[in-house]
Design a protein around this motif. Structure first.
Motif, PDB file in Angstrom:
ATOM      1  N   ASP A  38       0.826  -1.209   0.000  1.00 27.89           N
ATOM      2  CA  ASP A  38       0.000   0.000   0.000  1.00 27.89           C
ATOM      3  C   ASP A  38       0.858   1.256   0.000  1.00 27.89           C
ATOM      4  OD1 ASP A  38      -2.294  -1.522   0.051  1.00 27.89           O
ATOM      5  OD2 ASP A  38      -2.459  -1.492   2.232  1.00 27.89           O
ATOM      6  N   THR A  39       1.994   1.197   0.689  1.00 30.19           N
ATOM      7  CA  THR A  39       2.886   2.353   0.743  1.00 30.19           C
ATOM      8  C   THR A  39       3.477   2.649  -0.630  1.00 30.19           C
ATOM      9  OG1 THR A  39       3.430   1.741   3.008  1.00 30.19           O
ATOM     10  CG2 THR A  39       4.871   3.319   1.949  1.00 30.19           C
TER      11      THR A  39
ATOM     12  N   TYR B  81       2.981   6.172  -2.689  1.00 24.22           N
ATOM     13  CA  TYR B  81       4.082   6.998  -3.192  1.00 24.22           C
ATOM     14  C   TYR B  81       4.033   7.125  -4.714  1.00 24.22           C
ATOM     15  CZ  TYR B  81       6.392   7.435   1.315  1.00 24.22           C
ATOM     16  OH  TYR B  81       6.694   7.757   2.616  1.00 24.22           O
ATOM     17  N   ALA B  82       3.596   6.091  -5.403  1.00 22.04           N
ATOM     18  CA  ALA B  82       3.489   6.160  -6.863  1.00 22.04           C
ATOM     19  C   ALA B  82       2.418   7.169  -7.277  1.00 22.04           C
ATOM     20  CB  ALA B  82       3.172   4.779  -7.427  1.00 22.04           C
TER      21      ALA B  82
END
Length: 52
Positions: A2-3, A7-8
């Motif tokens: 999920d992180t 960030y994407a």
């Protein structure tokens, strides 16, 4: 995972703002488009590095 997705998405938003900035430099009112480009850049940076 999920992180990485978060960030994407933030990087895409910042990239979109940079694209607006570059396209605005070739327009008739570059100062206006530079100011408009700051909005998605600020939102993308805030979503990437702001409070969780």
């Amino acid at each position: 995972m999920d992180t990485v997705v978060a960030y994407a998405i933030s990087a895409f938003i910042v990239g979109f703002g940079i694209g607006i900035f570059i396209a605005g430099l070739n327009s008739g009112a570059p100062a206006l488009w530079a100011c408009v480009a700051l909005i998605p850049i600020a939102i993308g940076l805030l979503s990437a590095f702001g409070p969780k």
